[in-house]
Design an enzyme around this catalytic site. Sequence first.
Site, short mmCIF file in Angstrom:
data_model
loop_
_atom_site.label_atom_id
_atom_site.label_comp_id
_atom_site.label_asym_id
_atom_site.label_seq_id
_atom_site.Cartn_x
_atom_site.Cartn_y
_atom_site.Cartn_z
N GLU A 158 3.56 -5.28 12.22
CA GLU A 158 2.57 -4.34 11.99
C GLU A 158 1.39 -4.91 11.23
O GLU A 158 1.78 -4.95 9.93
CB GLU A 158 3.39 -2.95 11.41
CG GLU A 158 4.41 -2.44 12.17
CD GLU A 158 4.01 -1.85 13.54
OE1 GLU A 158 2.88 -1.46 13.74
OE2 GLU A 158 4.92 -1.65 14.44
N GLU B 259 7.67 0.21 16.10
CA GLU B 259 8.45 0.83 15.23
C GLU B 259 8.70 2.43 15.82
O GLU B 259 7.89 2.75 16.65
CB GLU B 259 8.09 0.49 13.85
CG GLU B 259 7.87 -0.65 13.55
CD GLU B 259 7.87 -0.84 11.80
OE1 GLU B 259 6.91 -0.13 11.45
OE2 GLU B 259 8.44 -1.55 11.22
N ASN C 161 0.83 -1.39 0.11
CA ASN C 161 -0.06 -0.13 0.04
C ASN C 161 1.00 1.35 -0.12
O ASN C 161 0.44 2.20 -0.64
CB ASN C 161 -1.02 -0.05 1.28
CG ASN C 161 -0.33 -0.06 2.47
OD1 ASN C 161 0.75 -0.52 2.66
ND2 ASN C 161 -0.79 0.53 3.62
P1 NAD Z 1 0.17 -9.48 3.10
O1 NAD Z 1 0.18 -9.80 4.44
O2 NAD Z 1 -0.31 -10.27 2.08
O3 NAD Z 1 1.74 -9.13 2.47
C1 NAD Z 1 2.65 -8.26 3.22
C2 NAD Z 1 4.10 -8.66 2.82
O4 NAD Z 1 4.43 -10.19 3.54
C3 NAD Z 1 4.46 -9.00 1.42
O5 NAD Z 1 5.81 -8.61 0.96
C4 NAD Z 1 4.12 -10.54 1.25
O6 NAD Z 1 4.93 -11.21 0.13
C5 NAD Z 1 4.49 -11.15 2.49
N1 NAD Z 1 4.04 -12.24 2.98
C6 NAD Z 1 3.04 -13.11 2.39
N2 NAD Z 1 2.95 -14.24 2.95
C7 NAD Z 1 4.20 -14.43 3.82
C8 NAD Z 1 4.61 -15.53 4.52
N3 NAD Z 1 3.92 -16.71 4.70
N4 NAD Z 1 5.63 -15.31 5.24
C9 NAD Z 1 6.51 -14.02 4.95
N5 NAD Z 1 6.10 -13.02 4.12
C10 NAD Z 1 4.88 -13.11 3.52
O7 NAD Z 1 -0.20 -7.71 3.14
P2 NAD Z 1 -0.70 -6.75 2.08
O8 NAD Z 1 -1.80 -7.35 1.24
O9 NAD Z 1 0.54 -6.55 1.24
O10 NAD Z 1 -0.62 -5.47 2.51
C11 NAD Z 1 -2.18 -5.23 3.11
C12 NAD Z 1 -2.24 -5.31 4.72
O11 NAD Z 1 -1.31 -4.83 5.48
C13 NAD Z 1 -3.47 -5.00 5.30
O12 NAD Z 1 -3.94 -5.81 6.22
C14 NAD Z 1 -3.08 -3.50 5.88
O13 NAD Z 1 -3.61 -3.31 7.10
C15 NAD Z 1 -1.64 -3.64 6.42
N6 NAD Z 1 -0.90 -2.79 6.72
C16 NAD Z 1 -0.48 -2.53 8.03
C17 NAD Z 1 0.37 -1.34 8.55
C18 NAD Z 1 0.60 -0.98 9.73
O14 NAD Z 1 1.74 -0.41 9.92
N7 NAD Z 1 0.08 -1.86 10.72
C19 NAD Z 1 0.76 -0.61 7.37
C20 NAD Z 1 0.58 -0.94 6.02
C21 NAD Z 1 -0.05 -2.03 5.63
#
Ligand code: NAD
Length: 481
Positions: free
Chosen positions: A248, A457, A150
């Site tokens: 996060e 963080e 995002n």
């Molecule tokens: P996601 O969890 O699908 O992917 C995030 C990252 O994790 C990607 O690089 C992905 O390749 C990797 N990943 C996926 N499966 C994995 C595994 N099994 N082991 C290790 N890495 C893995 O999330 P997304 O769809 O990319 O992002 C959206 C989500 O991120 C939403 O839930 C949003 O709320 C969250 N988000 C949270 C914050 C925060 O600061 N809390 C900030 C931004 C986004």
Amino acid sequence: MEKILNYINGEWIAPSNGQFLPNKNPATGADYSLVPDSDASDAEAAIFAAHAAFPAWSKTTVRERSHLIRKLADLIKENADTLAMEETIDNGKPLKIAGTVDIPRSELNFRFFADLAMSLHGEAYRSDSNTMSYTEHTPLGPVVCISPWNLPLYLLTWKIAPALAAGCTVVAKPSEVTPMTAYRLSQFTAQAGFPKGVLNFLHGRGSLLGEKLCTDPRVKAISFTGSTQTGRSISTLAAPLFKKLALEMGGKNPVVIFKDAEYEKMLTTVVRSSFSNQGQICLCGSRIFIEKPLYEQFKKDFVQRVSQLKVGDPLNSETDLGAVVSKSHMEKILSYIKKARDEGGRILTGGEQLKISGGYFVKPTVIENLDYLSSVNQDEIFGPVVTITPFDSEDHAVMMANSTRYGLAASVWTTDLNRSQRMARKIDAGIVWINTWMNRDLRTPFGGVKESGYGREGGIEALKFFSEVKTICIETSLENP
Ligand code: NAD
């Protein structure tokens, strides 16, 4: 079509299996680059490189590290326009957001931690006339930084910068959905003159890379931002191995508006906090609670403002909302709008896809008449969809605000100082904004409670996360030689 490559041990290399994934432009649905579909053998190479580079990097002085980190900031600044354009094409966000938020903040992340690293200090205590105890921070080791789609460059640099500044070597795993600006950052890493192996970029799917990255004994910490589901998988693998974790994760943030709120400022900000980046910021407020006497007026004015937002080509400077990040994400968002209808919700504006130029566009959507426990009010949708709900009293608002499994951020709108303090204490969230939103002082800790976060963080917390702290106790014979 540009072929993105991994950057491991100072070299650009294709994944060992030779496989690439198509990378789409969400505003057109067309493929525009190829991203490595790396697997565990590439992860092994990246971890090997980070491990080999650690002894020398960890012995550099803070001044030397900060100097190199500032060079990354300079290169981001020099290439800001290109990076903003690439972020927009990769992610679908309006160019004006990429150019004013994502890229400047990525530059700032490096500058901020390059400066802050000079302030990481230990503690010292004289226990008695012969005994003194003091603490020393040492770099943790090779670490893994995993980021979402995002805010692609913004969130990746938010992790890499403190890790490098603290003296760790890094395997960076950007989102496979938006890899382009991370690829550029790998080019800047070479240009800046980082020693090989200090900062490695590994592209690909988490499903193929996660297990190796989270279980390898050489990896000392994992800093992750993404969904709660992925955070849970990472923690299942890494926690039993006692790796340090900063997770996060998702959010379902409440916005609580009292009738004494400064109306115009509140209205403008709540439109922004609902729909910036198509609602795809973890800090966006998606559940809006309004004190009953203000409900009808807010509803009328809010819906009118939202219906005027311009959705379309992210490269057009007039555009307020661009495309959502992918077809599957658009389908998830639309499925929740359908659920809202099924659950008795009234769509006040939006509620459908905007079919233009083959892209993934969803109209900004406002829904009322949903129970606070409905799935639309409980699940993270992470798109341009908000609900509005009236409340009777402070306690009623707090009860609904705290009713989800998440606790990332909240905003409260009131001019009553005492009430603002009470609300800030009672709401379950890592950050509570009073009469503002997305207002971040980078020195403050950042993170969520409940299923939104584990660890913190930001500021000195981030430098401490990437450090080991040791207590040293010295007894002298000064008093009784
Ligand atoms: P996601 O969890 O699908 O992917 C995030 C990252 O994790 C990607 O690089 C992905 O390749 C990797 N990943 C996926 N499966 C994995 C595994 N099994 N082991 C290790 N890495 C893995 O999330 P997304 O769809 O990319 O992002 C959206 C989500 O991120 C939403 O839930 C949003 O709320 C969250 N988000 C949270 C914050 C925060 O600061 N809390 C900030 C931004 C986004």
